[in-house]
Design a protein around this motif. Sequence first.
Motif, PDB file in Angstrom:
ATOM      1  N   VAL A   1     -13.372  31.605   8.911  1.00  0.00           N
ATOM      2  CA  VAL A   1     -14.564  32.196   9.518  1.00  0.00           C
ATOM      3  C   VAL A   1     -14.210  32.639  10.941  1.00  0.00           C
ATOM      4  CG1 VAL A   1     -16.985  31.851  10.133  1.00  0.00           C
ATOM      5  CG2 VAL A   1     -16.039  30.715   8.102  1.00  0.00           C
TER       6      VAL A   1
ATOM      7  N   LYS B   1     -16.160  35.008  12.781  1.00  0.00           N
ATOM      8  CA  LYS B   1     -17.302  35.713  13.386  1.00  0.00           C
ATOM      9  C   LYS B   1     -17.360  35.450  14.894  1.00  0.00           C
ATOM     10  CE  LYS B   1     -20.295  31.801  12.214  1.00  0.00           C
ATOM     11  NZ  LYS B   1     -21.387  31.327  11.344  1.00  0.00           N
TER      12      LYS B   1
ATOM     13  N   TYR C   1     -15.060  33.116  17.383  1.00  0.00           N
ATOM     14  CA  TYR C   1     -15.629  32.027  18.192  1.00  0.00           C
ATOM     15  C   TYR C   1     -15.171  32.149  19.652  1.00  0.00           C
ATOM     16  CZ  TYR C   1     -17.379  29.567  14.000  1.00  0.00           C
ATOM     17  OH  TYR C   1     -18.058  29.231  12.840  1.00  0.00           O
TER      18      TYR C   1
ATOM     19  N   LEU D   1     -21.307  37.363   5.854  1.00  0.00           N
ATOM     20  CA  LEU D   1     -22.165  36.199   5.604  1.00  0.00           C
ATOM     21  C   LEU D   1     -23.656  36.531   5.616  1.00  0.00           C
ATOM     22  CD1 LEU D   1     -20.136  33.589   7.678  1.00  0.00           C
ATOM     23  CD2 LEU D   1     -20.338  33.669   5.184  1.00  0.00           C
TER      24      LEU D   1
ATOM     25  N   LYS E   1     -26.610  34.327  -2.202  1.00  0.00           N
ATOM     26  CA  LYS E   1     -26.884  33.171  -1.337  1.00  0.00           C
ATOM     27  C   LYS E   1     -28.028  32.349  -1.917  1.00  0.00           C
ATOM     28  CE  LYS E   1     -27.053  31.270   3.065  1.00  0.00           C
ATOM     29  NZ  LYS E   1     -26.122  31.284   4.179  1.00  0.00           N
TER      30      LYS E   1
ATOM     31  N   ARG F   1     -32.962  28.941   5.891  1.00  0.00           N
ATOM     32  CA  ARG F   1     -32.825  30.108   6.762  1.00  0.00           C
ATOM     33  C   ARG F   1     -32.797  31.333   5.863  1.00  0.00           C
ATOM     34  NH1 ARG F   1     -27.850  29.093  10.889  1.00  0.00           N
ATOM     35  NH2 ARG F   1     -26.841  29.535   8.917  1.00  0.00           N
TER      36      ARG F   1
ATOM     37  N   HIS G   1     -25.492  26.870   2.305  1.00  0.00           N
ATOM     38  CA  HIS G   1     -25.117  26.391   3.642  1.00  0.00           C
ATOM     39  C   HIS G   1     -25.799  25.060   3.893  1.00  0.00           C
ATOM     40  CE1 HIS G   1     -23.101  27.086   7.378  1.00  0.00           C
ATOM     41  NE2 HIS G   1     -24.193  27.099   8.107  1.00  0.00           N
TER      42      HIS G   1
ATOM     43  N   ASN H   1     -19.062  24.203   5.269  1.00  0.00           N
ATOM     44  CA  ASN H   1     -18.671  24.634   6.612  1.00  0.00           C
ATOM     45  C   ASN H   1     -17.614  23.641   7.102  1.00  0.00           C
ATOM     46  OD1 ASN H   1     -20.301  22.417   6.822  1.00  0.00           O
ATOM     47  ND2 ASN H   1     -21.804  23.337   8.186  1.00  0.00           N
ATOM     48  N   SER H   2     -17.251  23.681   8.386  1.00  0.00           N
ATOM     49  CA  SER H   2     -16.221  22.751   8.865  1.00  0.00           C
ATOM     50  C   SER H   2     -16.586  21.304   8.553  1.00  0.00           C
ATOM     51  CB  SER H   2     -16.028  22.897  10.377  1.00  0.00           C
ATOM     52  OG  SER H   2     -15.494  24.157  10.676  1.00  0.00           O
TER      53      SER H   2
ATOM     54  N   ARG I   1     -15.556  27.173   3.930  1.00  0.00           N
ATOM     55  CA  ARG I   1     -15.730  28.167   5.001  1.00  0.00           C
ATOM     56  C   ARG I   1     -15.595  27.505   6.366  1.00  0.00           C
ATOM     57  NH1 ARG I   1     -20.367  28.800   1.893  1.00  0.00           N
ATOM     58  NH2 ARG I   1     -21.648  28.211   3.696  1.00  0.00           N
ATOM     59  N   PRO I   2     -14.374  27.123   6.727  1.00  0.00           N
ATOM     60  CA  PRO I   2     -14.196  26.489   8.034  1.00  0.00           C
ATOM     61  C   PRO I   2     -14.314  27.492   9.179  1.00  0.00           C
ATOM     62  CG  PRO I   2     -12.063  26.860   7.009  1.00  0.00           C
ATOM     63  CD  PRO I   2     -13.103  27.255   5.981  1.00  0.00           C
ATOM     64  N   GLY I   3     -15.129  27.126  10.186  1.00  0.00           N
ATOM     65  CA  GLY I   3     -15.249  27.948  11.392  1.00  0.00           C
ATOM     66  C   GLY I   3     -14.774  27.140  12.585  1.00  0.00           C
ATOM     67  N   ILE I   4     -15.673  26.389  13.177  1.00  0.00           N
ATOM     68  CA  ILE I   4     -15.398  25.709  14.449  1.00  0.00           C
ATOM     69  C   ILE I   4     -14.140  24.849  14.411  1.00  0.00           C
ATOM     70  CG2 ILE I   4     -16.830  23.632  14.018  1.00  0.00           C
ATOM     71  CD1 ILE I   4     -16.689  25.532  17.340  1.00  0.00           C
TER      72      ILE I   4
ATOM     73  N   TYR J   1     -19.415  24.941  20.142  1.00  0.00           N
ATOM     74  CA  TYR J   1     -19.605  26.295  19.595  1.00  0.00           C
ATOM     75  C   TYR J   1     -20.156  27.245  20.665  1.00  0.00           C
ATOM     76  CZ  TYR J   1     -20.153  24.205  14.763  1.00  0.00           C
ATOM     77  OH  TYR J   1     -20.026  23.556  13.575  1.00  0.00           O
TER      78      TYR J   1
HETATM   79  C1  LIG Z   1     -20.747  30.135  10.796  1.00  0.00           C
HETATM   80  C2  LIG Z   1     -20.797  29.803   9.362  1.00  0.00           C
HETATM   81  C3  LIG Z   1     -19.850  28.951   8.797  1.00  0.00           C
HETATM   82  C4  LIG Z   1     -18.833  28.177   9.626  1.00  0.00           C
HETATM   83  O1  LIG Z   1     -19.506  27.079  10.219  1.00  0.00           O
HETATM   84  P1  LIG Z   1     -18.712  26.034  11.140  1.00  0.00           P
HETATM   85  O2  LIG Z   1     -19.720  24.965  11.406  1.00  0.00           O
HETATM   86  O3  LIG Z   1     -18.339  26.775  12.371  1.00  0.00           O
HETATM   87  O4  LIG Z   1     -17.555  25.588  10.360  1.00  0.00           O
HETATM   88  C5  LIG Z   1     -19.865  28.766   7.432  1.00  0.00           C
HETATM   89  N1  LIG Z   1     -20.807  29.385   6.669  1.00  0.00           N
HETATM   90  C6  LIG Z   1     -21.760  30.187   7.182  1.00  0.00           C
HETATM   91  C7  LIG Z   1     -22.766  30.809   6.290  1.00  0.00           C
HETATM   92  C8  LIG Z   1     -21.790  30.412   8.550  1.00  0.00           C
HETATM   93  O5  LIG Z   1     -22.747  31.194   9.058  1.00  0.00           O
END
Ligand SMILES: *Cc1c(COP(=O)(O)O)cnc(C)c1O
Length: 360
Positions: free
Chosen positions: A33, A35, A39, A80, A124, A131, A160, A195-196, A211-214, A344
Amino acid sequence: MGRQTRARVDLDALRHNYRLACRHAGQAEAMAVVKADGYGHGLEAVARALQGETRRYAVACLEEAERLREAGLSQPVVLLQGFHEAADIATCVSLRLEPVIHSEHQLAAIEQALLAGPISVWLKVNTGMNRLGFLPPEVDALVSRILRLQGVTLLGMVTHYACADDRDEEMTAQQNAVFAELARRYPDLLFSAANSAGHFRESSPRFDWTRPGIMLYGATPMIAESAAELGLRSVMTLESQLTAVRTLQPGETVGYGASWRAERPTPMGIVSIGYGDGYPRHAPTGTPIWIGNARVATLGRVSMDMLAVDLTAAPYAKPGDPVELWGANLPVDEVARYAGTIGYELLTGVTARVPRVYSE
Ligand SMILES: *Cc1c(COP(=O)(O)O)cnc(C)c1O
């Protein structure tokens, strides 16, 4: 030489964190991720650094996906939030983007679109975040509508988590139960939930794609565990330098609002960074700062271009000395806690004035 305020970005640490995500993803694959300008680390640089690692990227919106394509990245890109207007469907087709369909108006737009080529989409499902997304009882009818469309491939479903950062919270288990039931009913589709934080919950299913982000950026996704405890490495080190030092006499104040007053002679330094660079103005007196090999603390209000620090713990510090606001020696999550926010927000909030400097 100009101002020495920089965000150093350690791309090796980024790859270390991505690999950690892969290990925690088990049988599932991890889409990176990237976006919000990766980050705050720089979208193109981050995506390129992960080019040999990830087989899919995820971004929030079309503009971010276009930047990935302009940077020459060819992997699939998940949008997303899907597309915002019908005219964007053509861009999704031509750039081979994978929009997430979360609402009736998006589905209607794709049903009515004259597609110039094939498009793959995700659906989704709202399992409790409330949300975006369709409710589970609506899913069967939606899947039939999508399967009827020429040129449209339904890749899978995403959901999510609302509370995955809190191990004591029951909600994730409920969301997983609902999503796992859909995964059983649609064995040919791909499912993505984590997510993370979802990577660090042993009992949580990983489905097909995480879907790892942070966590990629080395900040903690968990409420109760630090990034270091999770094995993550800091990626961004925000640094600047001392531009002045002086000793405040008892009774003297510092900065706007004269909100801090010296009670004893206090060595003080001015650091060349402020909220105009994304350092949080909410950070109160006492927020930690790293100078030399010592932890010092902020004094008074953060200004736009500078802030003051108490040099009692680093009396040898002099103008020109490097200062770390967060990073390898001072976790961003800790600064965030002082400022009443999360890592974040601090990482994504570093402004365009701060050059990003990359190292491998
Ligand atoms: C931002 C986002 C993520 C990543 O989330 P983190 O908490 O940063 O890992 C995953 N899925 C969706 C839909 C997001 O909007």
